[in-house]
Structures are given as structure tokens and as C-alpha cells.
Write a protein that holds these residues in place. Structure first.
Motif, PDB file in Angstrom:
ATOM      1  N   TYR A   1      -4.010   0.688  -0.869  1.00 52.52           N
ATOM      2  CA  TYR A   1      -3.380   0.333  -2.137  1.00 52.52           C
ATOM      3  C   TYR A   1      -3.680   1.406  -3.193  1.00 52.52           C
ATOM      4  O   TYR A   1      -4.632   2.173  -3.073  1.00 52.52           O
ATOM      5  CB  TYR A   1      -3.868  -1.041  -2.612  1.00 52.52           C
ATOM      6  CG  TYR A   1      -3.257  -2.184  -1.831  1.00 52.52           C
ATOM      7  CD1 TYR A   1      -2.056  -2.754  -2.229  1.00 52.52           C
ATOM      8  CD2 TYR A   1      -3.869  -2.677  -0.676  1.00 52.52           C
ATOM      9  CE1 TYR A   1      -1.483  -3.795  -1.501  1.00 52.52           C
ATOM     10  CE2 TYR A   1      -3.298  -3.706   0.060  1.00 52.52           C
ATOM     11  CZ  TYR A   1      -2.107  -4.259  -0.358  1.00 52.52           C
ATOM     12  OH  TYR A   1      -1.534  -5.275   0.368  1.00 52.52           O
TER      13      TYR A   1
ATOM     14  N   PRO B   1       0.808  -1.229   0.000  1.00 57.61           N
ATOM     15  CA  PRO B   1       0.000   0.000   0.000  1.00 57.61           C
ATOM     16  C   PRO B   1       0.837   1.273   0.000  1.00 57.61           C
ATOM     17  O   PRO B   1       1.996   1.283   0.399  1.00 57.61           O
ATOM     18  CB  PRO B   1      -0.810  -0.111   1.296  1.00 57.61           C
ATOM     19  CG  PRO B   1      -0.893  -1.574   1.557  1.00 57.61           C
ATOM     20  CD  PRO B   1       0.427  -2.118   1.110  1.00 57.61           C
TER      21      PRO B   1
ATOM     22  N   ASN C   1      -9.907   0.291  -0.360  1.00 57.35           N
ATOM     23  CA  ASN C   1      -8.629  -0.109  -0.971  1.00 57.35           C
ATOM     24  C   ASN C   1      -7.519  -0.405   0.029  1.00 57.35           C
ATOM     25  O   ASN C   1      -6.425  -0.811  -0.365  1.00 57.35           O
ATOM     26  CB  ASN C   1      -8.162   0.958  -1.969  1.00 57.35           C
ATOM     27  CG  ASN C   1      -7.969   2.326  -1.322  1.00 57.35           C
ATOM     28  OD1 ASN C   1      -7.362   2.466  -0.274  1.00 57.35           O
ATOM     29  ND2 ASN C   1      -8.490   3.373  -1.976  1.00 57.35           N
TER      30      ASN C   1
END
Length: 254
Positions: free
Chosen positions: A225, A82, A222
Motif C-alpha cells: 500500500y 496496493p 505496508n
């Protein structure tokens, strides 16, 4: 049993029937009965495969016990890739007689499965440790060293002292504790798989909390990321305090 209704037979199968009764049902020519038998056989095969997979994932644990180990800690981390948030590691010591069929690499489990295993592991584990290394530290020492540091912190966080470590991919050489570094360990060791789940759920919950503070990047979806939504948030709002400034997309947004 062959004279019973399809619904009654279904309930009987679900409750558990003898092999003799199953043999009789296999001779029942009713389409509904044969559908039930096929479903039953499929479920039996599924459970048998889960059991076989679980046995395979105990190979490294049994080898360690054979060397005299008593407390084996599986160690894994999540969050190397990430652009934001910490790297989180977990160390998990499971009982010797552990039985967790279906447990594997957290990335291969659905959200619901991870949550379920998270609670089961919390109930069954002898000890669980968590190690967190924040973004600023990642920028300072790089992501590989940060991942190793998080793993060591997780081991130190255990309430029991392990005498053997099963580690996903990397060698820790930590405190003279015997160890095995296992490539794709979260799919080959039940202990590492357990650590994978604990680390993944812990980090995902942290990112959900960060989303409430920094809603522009879509962290809840997410997990930090570099998705399209995240990159658009970086472009329009710039980096947040939890971004990794040493990662190129974040550098480009400053």
C-alpha cells in the motif's frame, strides 16, 4: 464452595461449575468472588455473542443448502488497492456443520487471529483454492478484471467442484455455477470470511517474501500500500518489477 479461597474458586470456575454452585457464589459477599463472577458473566456473554454472530453468518449458506446445494464455495480477494504485488483470491468450501465463532472479515482480525484462523480453516475446510494475478497482468486488464480473474483461478484451483458460490461484492457468472454476490460478504458469510482470511494471509506472506528481495519499500509492513515509507522508496529507488505501473503514484515515479 463459599468457604474456599479465591484462588480455589477461580480454578473451579475455569474448570466448569454447576448453576447451583454459581448461584451460591453470587451470594458470597467477598469482593474477590464478585470480581470472578463478573468476569465469568462477561465471558459467557462474549461467547453467546460470538455464537449468535456465527449463526448470522450462516444465513446465506443455509439458504443455498435449502436450494439443493451440496458444496458451497466462499470466494474473496485481497490486494486491490496496493501499488505493488499481486491480487490474491481464495475459494473455500467448508463442511455443512462448520463452527468457527469469531471468524469475520480478515481486515477486522488481528495478525494473531488471522494466523490462528488460517490454520483452523486449513484443518477444517473440504477444499481450498488460491488464485494469483501478478502486477503485469493487472496493468494489462485493470484491477477489477484482475480481481475477477483471480477469483476464477481460485475456484479452478479447488480439489472439489462447487455447485454454489458465495462471492464478495461481484458477480462472476462462472461456468453456470449458481451464485450470490453479497455486499460486504466477508462480514455476512462464514464461507467468504474464511476465503478472506486465506487470501489475506497468503498475500501478506508473499509480500514478506518480496520485501526480502526489494527492501526499499517496506513491503513487510505496508503489503504494497502507498504508505509514506513506500512512496519515499519509490522516489529514491524507482519502481520494482512487482509494481503496478498503471497506478498513478508508480507512473509518477518512472
Amino acid at each position: 464452595m463459599e468457604k474456599q479461597s479465591i484462588q480455589a474458586i477461580k480454578q473451579a470456575i475455569e474448570a466448569g461449575v454447576s448453576n447451583q454452585a454459581l448461584d451460591a457464589l453470587r451470594k458470597d459477599e467477598r469482593k474477590g468472588v464478585q470480581t470472578l463472577i463478573r468476569r465469568y458473566d462477561k465471558e459467557v456473554a462474549r461467547k453467546k455473542q460470538l455464537h449468535a454472530d456465527h449463526e448470522r453468518r450462516l444465513t446465506y449458506e443455509r439458504a443455498a443448502y435449502g436450494k439443493g446445494a451440496q458444496l458451497i464455495a466462499g470466494v474473496d480477494e485481497v490486494g486491490r488497492g496496493p501499488l505493488a504485488g499481486p491480487v490474491v483470491a481464495s475459494a473455500v468450501i467448508l463442511p455443512k456443520d462448520v463452527f468457527l465463532p469469531g471468524l469475520r472479515d480478515s481486515k477486522q482480525l488481528s495478525f494473531a487471529q488471522r494466523e490462528q484462523f488460517y490454520h483452523v480453516i486449513q484443518d477444517q475446510a473440504l477444499a481450498i483454492g488460491i488464485g494469483v494475478v501478478e502486477a503485469a497482468r493487472i496493468d494489462e486488464i485493470n484491477i477489477l478484471n484482475a480481481s475477477i480473474e483471480a477469483m476464477k483461478r481460485a475456484i479452478d484451483d479447488l480439489s472439489e467442484s462447487p455447485d454454489y458460490l458465495l462471492v464478495d461484492a461481484v458477480s462472476l457468472h462462472y461456468k453456470n455455477i449458481a451464485e450470490d454476490a453479497i455486499i460486504k460478504g466477508d462480514d455476512h458469510s462464514v464461507s467468504i470470511a474464511a476465503a478472506s482470511v486465506i487470501a489475506k494471509v497468503t498475500r501478506d506472506r508473499m509480500m514478506q517474501s518480496f520485501h526480502e528481495t526489494y527492501p526499499y519499500y517496506g513491503f513487510a509492513k505496508n503489503q504494497g500500500y502507498g504508505t509514506k515509507e513506500h512512496l519515499e522508496g519509490l522516489a529514491s529507488h524507482g519502481p520494482s518489477p512487482i509494481h503496478r505501473f498503471s497506478f498513478q503514484p508508480v507512473k509518477n515515479a518512472t
